[in-house]
Design an enzyme around this catalytic site. Sequence first.
Site, mmCIF file in Angstrom:
data_model
loop_
_atom_site.group_PDB
_atom_site.id
_atom_site.type_symbol
_atom_site.label_atom_id
_atom_site.label_comp_id
_atom_site.label_asym_id
_atom_site.label_seq_id
_atom_site.Cartn_x
_atom_site.Cartn_y
_atom_site.Cartn_z
ATOM 1 N N ARG A 60 0.835 -1.210 0.000
ATOM 2 C CA ARG A 60 0.000 0.000 0.000
ATOM 3 C C ARG A 60 0.868 1.259 0.000
ATOM 4 O O ARG A 60 0.464 2.310 -0.488
ATOM 5 C CB ARG A 60 -0.989 -0.018 1.172
ATOM 6 C CG ARG A 60 -1.954 1.159 1.174
ATOM 7 C CD ARG A 60 -3.207 0.896 2.038
ATOM 8 N NE ARG A 60 -2.944 0.089 3.204
ATOM 9 C CZ ARG A 60 -2.336 0.527 4.312
ATOM 10 N NH1 ARG A 60 -1.944 1.785 4.401
ATOM 11 N NH2 ARG A 60 -2.126 -0.288 5.316
ATOM 12 N N TYR A 113 -15.920 14.707 -16.805
ATOM 13 C CA TYR A 113 -16.226 13.275 -16.697
ATOM 14 C C TYR A 113 -17.305 13.037 -15.627
ATOM 15 O O TYR A 113 -17.257 13.638 -14.551
ATOM 16 C CB TYR A 113 -14.930 12.537 -16.344
ATOM 17 C CG TYR A 113 -15.074 11.039 -16.322
ATOM 18 C CD1 TYR A 113 -15.232 10.307 -17.499
ATOM 19 C CD2 TYR A 113 -15.047 10.342 -15.125
ATOM 20 C CE1 TYR A 113 -15.370 8.931 -17.474
ATOM 21 C CE2 TYR A 113 -15.183 8.958 -15.091
ATOM 22 C CZ TYR A 113 -15.345 8.266 -16.272
ATOM 23 O OH TYR A 113 -15.471 6.906 -16.238
ATOM 24 N N ASP A 183 -7.316 17.116 -15.821
ATOM 25 C CA ASP A 183 -7.501 15.732 -16.247
ATOM 26 C C ASP A 183 -7.198 15.714 -17.745
ATOM 27 O O ASP A 183 -7.937 16.257 -18.560
ATOM 28 C CB ASP A 183 -8.943 15.293 -15.964
ATOM 29 C CG ASP A 183 -9.213 13.841 -16.359
ATOM 30 O OD1 ASP A 183 -8.463 13.289 -17.180
ATOM 31 O OD2 ASP A 183 -10.200 13.268 -15.850
ATOM 32 N N LYS A 208 -7.127 4.246 -19.963
ATOM 33 C CA LYS A 208 -7.483 4.602 -21.337
ATOM 34 C C LYS A 208 -6.241 4.542 -22.246
ATOM 35 O O LYS A 208 -5.639 3.502 -22.345
ATOM 36 C CB LYS A 208 -8.145 5.975 -21.345
ATOM 37 C CG LYS A 208 -9.226 6.159 -20.261
ATOM 38 C CD LYS A 208 -10.468 5.311 -20.492
ATOM 39 C CE LYS A 208 -11.418 5.298 -19.310
ATOM 40 N NZ LYS A 208 -11.846 6.608 -18.827
HETATM 41 C C1 PLP Z 1 -12.333 7.115 -17.655
HETATM 42 C C2 PLP Z 1 -12.075 8.484 -17.203
HETATM 43 C C3 PLP Z 1 -11.894 8.774 -15.842
HETATM 44 C C4 PLP Z 1 -12.018 7.715 -14.764
HETATM 45 O O1 PLP Z 1 -11.026 6.756 -14.873
HETATM 46 P P1 PLP Z 1 -11.202 5.260 -14.299
HETATM 47 O O2 PLP Z 1 -9.884 4.627 -14.599
HETATM 48 O O3 PLP Z 1 -12.369 4.650 -14.997
HETATM 49 O O4 PLP Z 1 -11.454 5.411 -12.838
HETATM 50 C C5 PLP Z 1 -11.624 10.073 -15.481
HETATM 51 N N1 PLP Z 1 -11.539 11.070 -16.402
HETATM 52 C C6 PLP Z 1 -11.707 10.827 -17.716
HETATM 53 C C7 PLP Z 1 -11.599 11.957 -18.675
HETATM 54 C C8 PLP Z 1 -11.971 9.533 -18.169
HETATM 55 O O5 PLP Z 1 -12.150 9.301 -19.472
#
Ligand code: PLP
Length: 396
Positions: A60, A113, A183, A208
């Site tokens: 952790r 998001y 983000d 992603k």
């Molecule tokens: C998918 C996504 C998230 C969340 O990510 P996870 O790995 O599913 O928790 C946050 N911001 C954006 C822009 C995303 O496409």
Amino acid sequence: MSDHDATEWRPATRAIRAGRADNAGALAPILWASTTFATETVAEARDAATGISPSHFYARYGNPTVAAFEDAIAQLEGAEAARAFGSGMGAISSVVLGMVSSGDHVVVQRQIYGATQLLFQNVCPRFGIDVTWVDATEPGAFAAAVIPGRTTMVFAESPANPRLDLVDLAELGAIAGPLTVVDSTFATPLGQRPLEFGVDLVVHSATKGIAGHNDATIGVVAGARELIDWLYSFAVIQGAVASPFDAMNALRGIRTLDVRLARQTETAGAIAHFLEAHPRVAEVRWPGLESHPQFELAQRQMELPGAQLSFELVVDPDDPMAAGRTFVEGVEVVQFATSLGGPETLATHPASTTHVGLSPEELDASGISAATIRMSIGLEHVDDLLADLGRALDRI
Ligand SMILES: *Cc1c(COP(=O)(O)O)cnc(C)c1O
């Protein structure tokens, strides 16, 4: 990384070698599954327990495979440090709940998001955190919403869901006082680097495009070491740690990020132009199109317009959902699935899936209509994709 300075390499080259510093010559990433490590002395154990992100203590706190992934992201973003999490939302919730306190005010982008929106809308108020929502595309909107002495964080996303709206990163980076966070998931570190514009922290759902193969759930935050160290003390308590197996898959994915993104962007451009000329399509949004309202900004701050696009189908007013449904049920090479950034080209119909509970007015406020389709362009041959899209559109 011994006899050369990786910071002099272009990002595409860094992506090949990053995260291999402790690999003992092995070229492939090494999977360290161990949750715990033995130490010889009390002094060593004490150092690990009280230090920051020890990689050989307890999982952790840190893990060597996860540390290699963090090192790779820091190198690609031009950051001093990075911290990985069990998902993108693990990273985002840690940044917000670990760095913002009760009584603080935060400024958040309206186009964001879905789960991030819920965090600011439903969770933050429970902890006495005030939120002001702003329109990302309005110049100066973020700075104007900052309350000097009270605002501690400005949170943005660019490009943003679902309309591919962009935030002016230089404008955001110039805001003094609050922590600025972007983000940057849709862009990946090879598509844009927000820290170069003065932004404090960049976050990614590495699930992603970074990992890029739909086989790892992992998130990451990168920035100045002081900020990442601050975040660490919360992250180790929150426990949203990245799995070493996912970190290994993400490290494997990073090596091909440059070629994947280049190919996906090229195909996305061909598809965007095809859709723009199609009679059943009312509007296409892709940062590489001159018709994108922020095309100039995209040229200025993005290395590549990227693999994500969205478009509006022409609708039948008597049955507004029909066009979207017929389209996503009609594609064959393109697959009807959520997520983005992988090898498979995906299409989603937010109005009948992710946003199905919203009224027409709420959909409108989110920039989504019954005819909105969002696509993540993958690595199939462009001609197969174009033929498939043409067939599906003709059925509407
Ligand atoms: C998918 C996504 C998230 C969340 O990510 P996870 O790995 O599913 O928790 C946050 N911001 C954006 C822009 C995303 O496409």
